[in-house]
Design a protein around this motif. Structure first.
Motif, PDB file in Angstrom:
ATOM      1  N   ARG A  12      22.399  -8.348  28.556  1.00 59.50           N
ATOM      2  CA  ARG A  12      21.321  -8.168  29.434  1.00 59.50           C
ATOM      3  C   ARG A  12      21.713  -9.283  31.014  1.00 59.50           C
ATOM      4  O   ARG A  12      22.771 -10.497  30.623  1.00 59.50           O
ATOM      5  N   LYS A  13      20.524  -9.760  31.999  1.00 59.66           N
ATOM      6  CA  LYS A  13      20.999 -10.306  33.042  1.00 59.66           C
ATOM      7  C   LYS A  13      20.120 -10.409  33.550  1.00 59.66           C
ATOM      8  O   LYS A  13      18.282  -9.487  32.770  1.00 59.66           O
ATOM      9  N   PHE A  14      20.116 -11.811  33.331  1.00 62.91           N
ATOM     10  CA  PHE A  14      18.185 -12.905  34.187  1.00 62.91           C
ATOM     11  C   PHE A  14      18.468 -14.116  34.770  1.00 62.91           C
ATOM     12  O   PHE A  14      20.293 -14.275  35.179  1.00 62.91           O
ATOM     13  N   LEU A  15      17.779 -14.431  35.047  1.00 62.09           N
ATOM     14  CA  LEU A  15      17.776 -15.902  35.919  1.00 62.09           C
ATOM     15  C   LEU A  15      17.346 -16.325  35.825  1.00 62.09           C
ATOM     16  O   LEU A  15      16.488 -16.794  35.299  1.00 62.09           O
ATOM     17  N   ARG A  16      18.493 -17.561  36.405  1.00 56.05           N
ATOM     18  CA  ARG A  16      18.175 -19.393  35.175  1.00 56.05           C
ATOM     19  C   ARG A  16      19.260 -19.797  36.309  1.00 56.05           C
ATOM     20  O   ARG A  16      20.064 -20.034  36.101  1.00 56.05           O
ATOM     21  N   GLU A  17      18.987 -19.910  36.904  1.00 60.04           N
ATOM     22  CA  GLU A  17      19.305 -21.364  38.084  1.00 60.04           C
ATOM     23  C   GLU A  17      20.669 -20.530  38.515  1.00 60.04           C
ATOM     24  O   GLU A  17      21.582 -20.993  38.515  1.00 60.04           O
ATOM     25  N   THR A  21      24.704 -13.523  33.033  1.00 60.96           N
ATOM     26  CA  THR A  21      24.568 -12.179  32.420  1.00 60.96           C
ATOM     27  C   THR A  21      24.958 -12.516  30.625  1.00 60.96           C
ATOM     28  O   THR A  21      26.167 -13.478  31.427  1.00 60.96           O
ATOM     29  N   VAL A  22      24.461 -12.407  30.212  1.00 64.70           N
ATOM     30  CA  VAL A  22      25.110 -12.388  28.177  1.00 64.70           C
ATOM     31  C   VAL A  22      25.378 -10.750  27.372  1.00 64.70           C
ATOM     32  O   VAL A  22      24.359 -10.302  27.885  1.00 64.70           O
ATOM     33  N   PHE A  23      26.365 -11.214  27.578  1.00 63.86           N
ATOM     34  CA  PHE A  23      26.721  -9.207  26.458  1.00 63.86           C
ATOM     35  C   PHE A  23      27.482  -9.841  25.365  1.00 63.86           C
ATOM     36  O   PHE A  23      28.105 -10.614  25.418  1.00 63.86           O
ATOM     37  N   PRO A  50      23.966 -23.193  21.983  1.00 67.15           N
ATOM     38  CA  PRO A  50      23.213 -22.627  23.540  1.00 67.15           C
ATOM     39  C   PRO A  50      21.632 -22.721  23.786  1.00 67.15           C
ATOM     40  O   PRO A  50      21.566 -22.956  22.912  1.00 67.15           O
ATOM     41  N   THR A  51      21.518 -22.636  24.618  1.00 70.41           N
ATOM     42  CA  THR A  51      20.369 -22.712  24.974  1.00 70.41           C
ATOM     43  C   THR A  51      19.478 -22.019  24.334  1.00 70.41           C
ATOM     44  O   THR A  51      20.377 -20.872  24.355  1.00 70.41           O
ATOM     45  N   THR A  52      17.821 -21.844  24.102  1.00 68.96           N
ATOM     46  CA  THR A  52      17.368 -21.202  23.388  1.00 68.96           C
ATOM     47  C   THR A  52      16.969 -19.359  24.255  1.00 68.96           C
ATOM     48  O   THR A  52      16.858 -18.354  23.609  1.00 68.96           O
ATOM     49  N   ASP A  53      17.369 -19.452  25.059  1.00 69.29           N
ATOM     50  CA  ASP A  53      16.910 -18.282  26.280  1.00 69.29           C
ATOM     51  C   ASP A  53      18.809 -16.932  26.391  1.00 69.29           C
ATOM     52  O   ASP A  53      18.322 -16.115  26.011  1.00 69.29           O
ATOM     53  N   ARG A  59      21.376 -13.091  20.507  1.00 66.05           N
ATOM     54  CA  ARG A  59      21.389 -11.625  19.370  1.00 66.05           C
ATOM     55  C   ARG A  59      20.722 -10.763  19.607  1.00 66.05           C
ATOM     56  O   ARG A  59      20.894  -9.922  19.127  1.00 66.05           O
ATOM     57  N   ASP A  60      20.504 -10.639  20.802  1.00 66.63           N
ATOM     58  CA  ASP A  60      19.818  -8.909  21.456  1.00 66.63           C
ATOM     59  C   ASP A  60      20.640  -7.873  21.416  1.00 66.63           C
ATOM     60  O   ASP A  60      20.645  -7.141  21.164  1.00 66.63           O
ATOM     61  N   CYS A  61      21.914  -8.519  22.143  1.00 65.48           N
ATOM     62  CA  CYS A  61      22.586  -7.755  22.089  1.00 65.48           C
ATOM     63  C   CYS A  61      23.796  -7.188  21.102  1.00 65.48           C
ATOM     64  O   CYS A  61      24.531  -6.630  20.479  1.00 65.48           O
TER      65      CYS A  61
END
Length: 69
Positions: A12-17, A21-23, A50-53, A59-61
């Motif tokens: 999952r790739k997302f913008l947060r500061e 990328t989390v995989f 870890p932070t919630t997001d 977990r999704d990955c």
């Protein structure tokens, strides 16, 4: 590591500061979580609180990888 170039991962790739990328990937026969450039075993990752997001993305990955088995 570039998740787009590896086929045995879920990410999952997302913008947060900035770009984040989390995989999850199978590394040495074990599911591992990678957050940007840090590699964790599942036990290490969940022990770090870890932070919630980031946790939800991991977990999704992991769930996606488990379904592929």
């Amino acid at each position: 590591m570039h998740p787009e170039e590896i086929t045995n991962i879920a990410y999952r790739k997302f913008l947060r500061e900035g770009d984040y990328t989390v995989f999850a990937a199978w590394i040495n026969g074990e599911c591992s979580v990678v957050v940007n450039s840090m590699i964790y075993t599942l036990e290490e990752f969940y022990g770090e609180t870890p932070t919630t997001d980031v946790e939800q993305a991991a977990r999704d990955c992991v769930a996606e990888l488990e379904q592929r088995r």
